[in-house]
Scaffold this motif. Structure first.
Motif, mmCIF file in Angstrom:
data_model
loop_
_atom_site.group_PDB
_atom_site.id
_atom_site.type_symbol
_atom_site.label_atom_id
_atom_site.label_comp_id
_atom_site.label_asym_id
_atom_site.label_seq_id
_atom_site.Cartn_x
_atom_site.Cartn_y
_atom_site.Cartn_z
ATOM 1 N N UNK A 1 13.252 3.589 16.482
ATOM 2 C CA UNK A 1 12.312 3.323 17.555
ATOM 3 C C UNK A 1 12.130 4.450 18.543
ATOM 4 N N UNK A 2 12.837 5.563 18.373
ATOM 5 C CA UNK A 2 12.737 6.680 19.312
ATOM 6 C C UNK A 2 11.440 7.456 19.101
ATOM 7 N N UNK A 3 10.596 7.585 20.131
ATOM 8 C CA UNK A 3 9.396 8.405 19.989
ATOM 9 C C UNK A 3 9.765 9.875 19.802
ATOM 10 N N UNK A 4 9.056 10.550 18.899
ATOM 11 C CA UNK A 4 9.297 11.966 18.635
ATOM 12 C C UNK A 4 7.993 12.733 18.857
ATOM 13 N N UNK B 1 2.658 12.417 18.337
ATOM 14 C CA UNK B 1 3.971 11.763 18.372
ATOM 15 C C UNK B 1 4.040 10.700 17.284
ATOM 16 N N UNK B 2 5.247 10.467 16.774
ATOM 17 C CA UNK B 2 5.501 9.434 15.772
ATOM 18 C C UNK B 2 6.850 8.770 16.059
ATOM 19 N N UNK B 3 7.091 7.650 15.371
ATOM 20 C CA UNK B 3 8.402 7.017 15.476
ATOM 21 C C UNK B 3 8.698 6.292 14.172
ATOM 22 N N UNK B 4 9.953 6.009 13.977
ATOM 23 C CA UNK B 4 10.407 5.272 12.800
ATOM 24 C C UNK B 4 11.135 4.012 13.246
ATOM 25 N N UNK B 5 10.923 2.925 12.516
ATOM 26 C CA UNK B 5 11.624 1.683 12.843
ATOM 27 C C UNK B 5 13.067 1.699 12.343
ATOM 28 N N UNK B 6 13.404 2.726 11.592
ATOM 29 C CA UNK B 6 14.767 2.885 11.092
ATOM 30 C C UNK B 6 15.354 4.192 11.623
ATOM 31 N N UNK C 1 2.452 5.558 15.298
ATOM 32 C CA UNK C 1 2.421 6.257 16.573
ATOM 33 C C UNK C 1 3.083 5.381 17.644
ATOM 34 N N UNK C 2 3.944 5.947 18.500
ATOM 35 C CA UNK C 2 4.637 5.146 19.524
ATOM 36 C C UNK C 2 3.694 4.724 20.640
ATOM 37 N N UNK C 3 3.432 3.438 20.735
ATOM 38 C CA UNK C 3 2.477 2.934 21.723
ATOM 39 C C UNK C 3 2.958 3.186 23.150
#
Length: 477
Positions: free
Chosen positions: A362-365, A345-350, A98-100
């Protein structure tokens, strides 16, 4: 109460005040070709438009209506993406983290140690540990029944045709139930009432900050509901710890206190987080469910007929709850139309491919779950209350990701979602079996899509007995 980690979707998900606390040192490059609005302000990005919309849910709904199922925009210097379709939800379903940055405001009340900020291995460990407790719903039925019966007794003691504040009543019920089942009744009734009051004040303050207003003075002369909530939760933990009655898997509070891998700060943070999640989600879900039933007497009548025909004794069992088909359709439809937690919301490091677009690392979705659950694409006449949306036939026709009220990505659903659903179903079964709910005339009920979806103003109802045969369920005089 309808699902704790509806914190995933609820408590945290709705923390709208975060928008004014997002300050990143780097400017994320905008992904090419993703549809979205032009930047409204050089410093604030699209925040002025969001502020004008009033809530994250309303703004995301406007964007998806205009630009389609995938949209990108700026919260100050932070570039974010939102996906507004069941098909894209399915594409994004593998991500756990989850994007902090989107939820910084929640640090104010639950501290950075809360499970809501834990990603990776530690986030998965805690989520699995807590879910094992709250998924064991059968063991709660007896205690939850006692809580609902207390509410029935209180309502029965009121004068005939007394106006009943629906949301307030459901918060009283919800707070008592989560305290008893998960926290070993470490809070007094007065403390529970104060926790509810302070939560409402904090909730209002965060939501008002979004539109540039503030709440500086609160009822009773208290000026800091956050410190009062934190103090009450710490008091409860201390009481349980000093009692010596700590047993693994006995109560959720015992799991926290007995976990050697959790720091003292993490134990406090998760005790507070799960209490709020168990409080506001179920209370608001029950409020919406009873409102919809009071506003649709023919549906309430059909539900009562099912309860009257299938329940054979005063004490309702877990297996009986599971067999009540129409009751469970009513619960799901109340959850769909009421909304409860409005987004996740979620994000990926790739970098990843989503909807044909490359999403930068790193983009929050955003996952605007309520927007999708209110879509005519998946639910005909989506603004209408219709439990037939959840008949077996209609469920089979629909995309499986169109109804994800507790989140979905990475297996990180609301930790207490099963607990919340069982609690709601049991409460509705007992209340509708006993009372007919009717709306007080001349009310306009409007939803506010904040932390969870709640009515803008209190909803007032009256109750009456169904028939003389129901009197056996009421307390003797």
């Amino acid at each position: 109460m309808i699902s704790f980690a509806v914190l995933a979707v609820t408590i945290i998900s709705g923390l709208l005040g975060f928008l004014f606390y997002v300050f990143l040192n780097n400017k994320t490059p905008r992904a090419s070709k993703i549809p979205g609005p032009p930047i409204a302000d050089k410093a604030e990005g699209n925040v002025p438009e969001l502020r004008e919309a009033g809530t994250i849910h309303d703004y995301l709904s406007e964007l998806h209506d205009e630009y389609g199922p995938i949209v990108g925009f700026y919260l100050r210097d932070l570039y974010v993406v939102s996906i507004g379709s069941a098909e894209l939800f399915e594409e994004h379903a593998q991500l756990f983290d989850r994007p902090k940055a989107l939820f910084q405001k929640f640090e104010e009340i639950a501290t950075p140690s809360t499970i809501q900020f834990q990603n990776g291995e530690e986030g998965r460990r805690r989520h699995a540990l807590y879910a094992r407790y709250f998924n064991g719903t059968a063991k709660f039925v007896s205690e939850l029944s006692e809580g609902v019966q207390d509410t029935i007794n209180s309502i029965s003691a009121l004068p005939a045709n007394e106006y009943i504040p629906l949301r307030k009543s459901m918060f009283i019920l919800s707070s008592a139930n989560i305290s008893k089942t998960a926290y070993a009744s470490v809070f007094t009734k007065a403390e529970l009432a104060e926790l509810v009051e302070c939560y409402d004040l904090w909730d209002a303050r965060v939501e008002n900050e979004l539109i540039g207003e503030s709440v500086e003075v609160i009822k009773g002369g208290k000026t800091d509901p956050v410190k009062r909530i934190q103090g009450l939760v710490k008091t409860g933990l201390s009481r349980r710890q000093s009692s010596g009655d700590i047993a693994e898997d006995k109560r959720f509070i015992d799991i926290l206190l007995g976990d050697p891998e959790l720091s003292s700060e993490a134990k406090f943070a998760d005790a507070l987080t799960m209490f709020i999640g168990g409080l506001h989600t179920t209370a608001n879900l029950l409020t919406w469910a009873l409102y919809f039933l009071a506003d649709h007497p023919e549906i309430q009548e059909r539900l009562h007929e099912e309860l009257d025909s299938k329940l054979k004794s005063k004490d309702i069992t877990k297996s009986e709850l599971d067999s009540l088909t129409y009751l469970n359709q009513v619960v799901n439809e109340s959850l769909r139309l009421g909304g409860v937690g409005t987004f996740a919301a979620r994000y990926s490091e790739e970098p990843l491919l989503l909807g044909g677009y490359t999403i930068p690392a790193g983009t929050p979705v955003f996952h605007p779950v309520v927007y999708v659950m209110h879509s005519e694409k998946y639910f005909p006449d989506a603004d209408c209350f219709n439990p037939e949306n959840f008949s077996k036939e209609n469920v089979k026709k629909r995309h499986p990701f169109a109804f994800k009220p507790f989140g979905f990505a990475g297996g990180r659903q609301c930790v207490g979602n099963r607990f919340a659903l069982e609690e709601t179903a049991l409460a509705l079964a007992m209340l509708i079996r006993t009372f007919r709910f009717e709306m007080v005339p001349d009310q306009t009920v409007e939803p506010f899509f904040g932390f969870v979806t709640r009515p803008v103003e209190e909803i007032w109802v009256t109750v009456s007995k169904w028939t003389e045969t129901e009197e056996s369920l009421l307390p003797s005089e």
